[in-house]
Scaffold this active site. Structure first.
Site, PDB file in Angstrom:
ATOM      1  N   HIS A  17       0.833  -1.208   0.000  1.00  0.00           N
ATOM      2  CA  HIS A  17       0.000   0.000   0.000  1.00  0.00           C
ATOM      3  C   HIS A  17       0.867   1.258   0.000  1.00  0.00           C
ATOM      4  CE1 HIS A  17      -3.141  -2.586   2.257  1.00  0.00           C
ATOM      5  NE2 HIS A  17      -3.588  -2.418   1.025  1.00  0.00           N
ATOM      6  N   ARG A  91      -1.712  -6.665  -8.076  1.00  0.00           N
ATOM      7  CA  ARG A  91      -0.681  -7.621  -7.696  1.00  0.00           C
ATOM      8  C   ARG A  91      -0.594  -8.772  -8.680  1.00  0.00           C
ATOM      9  NH1 ARG A  91      -3.174  -8.121  -1.863  1.00  0.00           N
ATOM     10  NH2 ARG A  91      -4.764  -8.755  -3.307  1.00  0.00           N
ATOM     11  N   SER A 129      -3.163  -7.753   2.914  1.00  0.00           N
ATOM     12  CA  SER A 129      -3.521  -7.526   4.322  1.00  0.00           C
ATOM     13  C   SER A 129      -4.123  -8.774   4.950  1.00  0.00           C
ATOM     14  CB  SER A 129      -4.505  -6.367   4.450  1.00  0.00           C
ATOM     15  OG  SER A 129      -3.912  -5.156   4.086  1.00  0.00           O
TER      16      SER A 129
END
Length: 166
Positions: A17, A91, A129
């Site tokens: 991030h 990603r 996350s």
């Protein structure tokens, strides 16, 4: 002034991030990082805790970066911020399929706002996350995935939950 928004739950904020925030800030005069609630996710941290984490991490980046909360459609948030673009990080191919569909829907809702995709740094591509939290809950070392202060906060939260974290 060119304004961009970078939305996410940031639960917790990861090095991936931070990388997208740093790079996204170079594309606009002002970047608004929108920390959102997400009813489909069970956050480890409250929205206020997540905002504080992100604010602390963006201080080191510099530039015109604001961190705010939102609980609405992304396109409505972007319009309120007077943004001309939405920054999204990718990603993997699986991310692209979801993000492509979301960008198309957002374009249908407001074609004045463009979506820009930034590929995650190769070294940061596997970080998510959700996986960081899972590793921490099982006592794994997350220090290579999140900023040091965030790792400490995750470890503390895991301790509060009665689990062992590194």
């Amino acid at each position: 002034m060119r304004i961009g928004v970078y939305p996410g739950t940031f639960d917790p904020v990861t090095l991936g991030h931070v990388d997208i925030i740093r790079r996204g800030a170079k594309l606009v005069d002002r970047l608004v990082v929108g920390v959102t609630t997400n009813a489909s996710k069970s956050p480890m941290f409250s929205v206020d805790e997540r905002v504080a984490m992100v604010r602390r991490e963006v201080e080191a980046i510099g530039g015109d970066i604001e961190v705010v909360t939102f609980d609405s459609l992304l396109i409505d948030f972007a319009e309120r911020m007077e943004a001309s673009l939405i920054v999204r990080g990718l990603r993997a191919v699986a991310d692209f399929e979801y993000e492509y569909q979301m960008a198309g829907m957002n374009q249908q809702l407001d074609n004045r706002i463009e979506t820009v995709f930034l590929m995650a740094d190769v070294a940061l591509q596997p970080i998510a996350s959700r996986l960081v939290k899972e590793i921490a809950l099982y006592g794994g070392d997350i220090r290579k995935f999140v900023p040091a202060a965030v790792a400490a906060e995750v470890r503390a939260r895991v301790g509060e939950l009665g689990r062992r974290g590194n």
